[in-house]
Design a protein around this motif. Structure first.
Motif: not given
Length: 388
Positions: A69-72, A81, A83, A107, A120, A124, A127, A348-349
């Motif tokens: 997953t990732n967030r910005t 970001y 991730a 990351d 992104l 992902d 990773n 992370v989220e």
């Protein structure tokens, strides 16, 4: 506000009127589409396009799920970001969870906002492949590994020439994928009969197998299909444009079933040889849709290999393992190891007042360092020695 007010039709009246007038027509169209699906479903099942899958009961399996997953957050004229990816091992013995283990990678960095979603996506995948590489070096390896990112990239992922930053991340992603498969391909099923099964689980390419049911493309279907269905498809496909392939697939796939499997890059001639990196894409990739329960949505399963190395029995076994790992019949249900991995990514989220907690802290610390010129002092530290 004392001027003349012209009477008209308020929006509330328009809504009510349109609902009353439009509802019968909408219900009639939906009813017609549902009747079409009910009519074609038995034909597709009898021809082998839809196959029943048996549950493994009691279930004994050593499986892993790897989720990313990732967030910005907008900052400093670009994007910060975070991730992360989590690998969750689950050993199930006779229907009970016997042992679990978790590995992770995170990351945090900055990128510019041009094509940031593609970057992104590549990050992902990188990773996930890092965790896959670590898994392959373990003494005790799982029987099945499920990931929620694509196994390979597609030709449409290739960056437009000149976008150097995106090209750099893309190349890193391609190199990571290539290095993994060069090193471990011969230890992975079906290239090794006793190897680890690695499958991507997602919800794209709805109904792709339907478009493989033509005279020139049926040869790319892995499972045996009654060729008489191909004659019927000439009259069915035009109707599909009205019904919708996604609605059709959702309607014909019932509890514990899968579609016939097909070679992904070959059923659409315009996208032939689109799998990247090409050194791995040459082995082809097989896809099939599965449905575990009544309310569980259809899922696409992708695995590396062509119809020459996959058989119906092998695909039935893989589908059975994945469906048996989906223990709840719910809209957001997924295989147990993958669900655990996604749940582990909650930190992370995590948000506070609508803002990502990690990135807010990271941004504040970066701003503080810039304000205090600490970063500049660190850069100049070695230079000052020579100046003295």
């Amino acid at each position: 506000m004392d001027g003349f007010k012209e009477s008209g039709t308020p929006i509330s009246q328009s809504i009510v009127a349109n609902i009353q007038l439009g509802l019968p027509a909408t219900v009639s169209k939906l009813s017609s589409k549902m009747r079409f699906i009910d009519k074609i479903a038995p034909t597709l099942k009898e021809s082998g396009v839809i196959r029943n899958i048996e549950l493994i009961n009691p279930l004994t399996i050593n499986a892993s799920g790897i989720s990313a997953t990732n967030r910005t957050s907008n900052a400093f004229g670009g994007i910060l970001y975070v991730a992360g990816a989590v690998r969750q091992d689950v050993l199930i013995d006779d229907g009970s969870i016997y042992k679990t283990r978790q590995e992770s990678i995170v990351d945090v960095d900055e990128i510019d906002d041009l094509d940031n979603q593609k970057k992104l996506k590549f990050i992902d995948i990188i990773n996930v492949y890092k965790l896959l590489g670590d898994l392959m070096e373990d003494d005790e390896k799982p029987e099945l590994v499920l990931v929620d990112v694509p196994i390979l990239l597609e030709q449409q992922d290739v960056p437009i020439s000149g976008r150097k930053d995106l090209e750099k991340v893309y190349k890193q992603c391609v190199d990571t994928i290539e290095e993994f498969w060069v090193k471990y391909k011969e230890k992975i099923y079906p290239f090794d009969d006793n190897g680890i099964k690695i499958a991507s689980v997602g919800n794209k390419r709805f109904g792709a197998v339907i478009f493989a049911l033509t005279q020139d493309k049926v040869k790319y279907v892995v499972d045996d299909i009654d060729r008489n269905i191909i004659k019927n498809m000439n009259g069915i496909i035009p109707k599909l444009q009205d019904v919708g392939v996604k609605r059709l697939l959702t309607g014909i796939l019932v509890k514990r079933t899968r579609t016939a499997a097909y070679e992904i890059s070959r059923i659409n001639e315009e996208e032939r040889n689109r799998l990247e990196p090409q050194s791995v894409g040459k082995y082809e990739m097989v896809g099939m849709h599965i449905k575990a329960g009544n309310t569980t949505p259809p899922m696409l399963v992708e695995i590396l290999g062509s119809k020459e190395v996959w058989t119906t029995e092998m695909l039935d076994e893989l589908a059975s393992q994945i469906i048996s790992l989906i223990t709840f019949d719910q809209q957001k249900a997924m295989p147990l190891p993958l669900w655990y991995a996604k749940y582990a990514l909650k930190p992370v989220e995590a948000t506070n007042n609508g803002k990502n907690v990690i990135l807010q802290y990271y941004k504040s610390q970066a701003r503080e360092m810039l304000k205090n010129e600490e970063l500049e002092s660190i850069w100049k530290e070695d230079l000052d020695v020579f100046e003295e």
